[in-house]
Design a protein around this motif. Structure first.
Motif, PDB file in Angstrom:
ATOM      1  N   CYS A  83       0.788  -1.236   0.000  1.00  0.00           N
ATOM      2  CA  CYS A  83       0.000   0.000   0.000  1.00  0.00           C
ATOM      3  C   CYS A  83       0.819   1.284   0.000  1.00  0.00           C
ATOM      4  CB  CYS A  83      -0.937   0.028   1.208  1.00  0.00           C
ATOM      5  SG  CYS A  83      -1.799  -1.523   1.533  1.00  0.00           S
ATOM      6  N   ILE A 130     -11.606  -2.357   1.628  1.00  0.00           N
ATOM      7  CA  ILE A 130     -10.232  -2.794   1.383  1.00  0.00           C
ATOM      8  C   ILE A 130     -10.215  -4.204   0.811  1.00  0.00           C
ATOM      9  CG2 ILE A 130      -8.063  -3.403   2.533  1.00  0.00           C
ATOM     10  CD1 ILE A 130      -8.446  -1.017   4.361  1.00  0.00           C
ATOM     11  N   MET A 134      -8.626  -3.659  -2.755  1.00  0.00           N
ATOM     12  CA  MET A 134      -7.181  -3.550  -2.557  1.00  0.00           C
ATOM     13  C   MET A 134      -6.531  -4.920  -2.356  1.00  0.00           C
ATOM     14  SD  MET A 134      -6.487  -0.387  -2.816  1.00  0.00           S
ATOM     15  CE  MET A 134      -7.686   0.833  -3.357  1.00  0.00           C
ATOM     16  N   PRO A 135      -5.224  -5.026  -2.620  1.00  0.00           N
ATOM     17  CA  PRO A 135      -4.311  -4.019  -3.142  1.00  0.00           C
ATOM     18  C   PRO A 135      -4.665  -3.631  -4.585  1.00  0.00           C
ATOM     19  CG  PRO A 135      -3.094  -5.842  -2.151  1.00  0.00           C
ATOM     20  CD  PRO A 135      -4.521  -6.279  -2.298  1.00  0.00           C
ATOM     21  N   TYR A 136      -4.378  -2.400  -4.929  1.00  0.00           N
ATOM     22  CA  TYR A 136      -4.719  -1.901  -6.258  1.00  0.00           C
ATOM     23  C   TYR A 136      -4.029  -2.753  -7.326  1.00  0.00           C
ATOM     24  CZ  TYR A 136      -5.343   1.376 -10.099  1.00  0.00           C
ATOM     25  OH  TYR A 136      -5.678   1.939 -11.294  1.00  0.00           O
ATOM     26  N   THR A 139      -6.539  -7.149  -6.479  1.00  0.00           N
ATOM     27  CA  THR A 139      -7.644  -7.243  -5.530  1.00  0.00           C
ATOM     28  C   THR A 139      -7.889  -8.671  -5.055  1.00  0.00           C
ATOM     29  OG1 THR A 139      -8.700  -5.390  -6.638  1.00  0.00           O
ATOM     30  CG2 THR A 139     -10.090  -6.734  -5.234  1.00  0.00           C
TER      31      THR A 139
END
Length: 235
Positions: A83, A130, A134-136, A139
């Protein structure tokens, strides 16, 4: 053995009735298909296990939170690895990426800073977002325990959780109150805006036709420059 014409007729009638009986279910299915729309016979219905895999939404009251646990201490490395490149090591944001921490007391200022700590209403939906997003670019790649740890670290950055060893799980997360929870209210337009708000909006012939009553050139409102009185146009 010679059969009579009568027996042949009876056999034909029986065969016709049998054919009708066999075709009735198919005809009924065709009528049902016609009512429900076209069917292309592609794919299959999902299994209960597949549906459970997608049914991961979490409500503001914590309903839907999965079994698992994590702490801010565990989430720090996960945050740095997954992140920090976008959100900064302390949630301050890199470049134009979103700021996650800080902004406390800024919402009523001329320059409000909306972060998880200053703006977000419910801790349980931090987990929901989240895990969904996420994570971008990757996912859903983390385990449930890792998502709990990440959320714990984000809350720790915002002083919502003050003990880095505090265990976040489905029970403890549902009890956390966010600083701006009272900044959100239920949609009350049906009562507070009753004079002009309608539950069923107008979709046809809602306003009278627009009539042009004057033109800028005719009523001389276009700015002009200099002695030649030339219109300036759009600047």
């Amino acid at each position: 053995m010679v059969r009579s014409r009568m027996s042949k007729s009876l056999e034909l009638i029986a065969a016709a009735l049998l054919a009708c009986a066999l075709s009735a279910p198919a005809f009924a299915q065709q009528k049902a298909d016609a009512k429900s729309g076209p069917r292309y016979h592609i794919g299959r219905a999902p299994t209960a296990e597949e549906i459970r895999g997608w049914d991961i939404d979490v409500r503001p009251d914590g309903q839907g939170l999965p079994e698992g646990k994590g702490t801010a201490a565990q989430g720090e490395k996960l945050f740095m690895d997954n992140c920090a490149s976008c959100h900064g090591e302390f949630g301050e944001g890199n470049g134009r990426w979103p700021v996650l921490a800080g902004g406390k007391g800024s919402l009523t200022s001329d320059n409000p800073v909306k972060t998880v700590g200053s703006y977000w209403p419910y801790a349980s939906t931090v987990f929901d977002y989240i895990r969904h997003a996420m994570p971008y670019g990757n996912t859903g790649s983390l385990s449930v325990d890792e998502y709990y740890a990440l959320v714990a670290y984000v809350l720790y950055l915002n002083d919502v959780v003050t003990d880095q060893n505090f265990e976040l799980n489905k029970k403890t997360l549902a009890t956390i109150k966010m600083p701006n929870e009272q900044g959100f209210v239920m949609d009350d337009r049906a009562s507070s805006e009753k004079s002009f708000w309608q539950k069923d909006p107008c979709m046809k012939n809602c306003i009278a036709p627009v009539k042009i009553t004057g033109r800028a050139a005719a009523i001389d409102v276009t700015p002009e420059d200099g002695k030649e009185k030339k219109s300036r146009g759009v600047e």
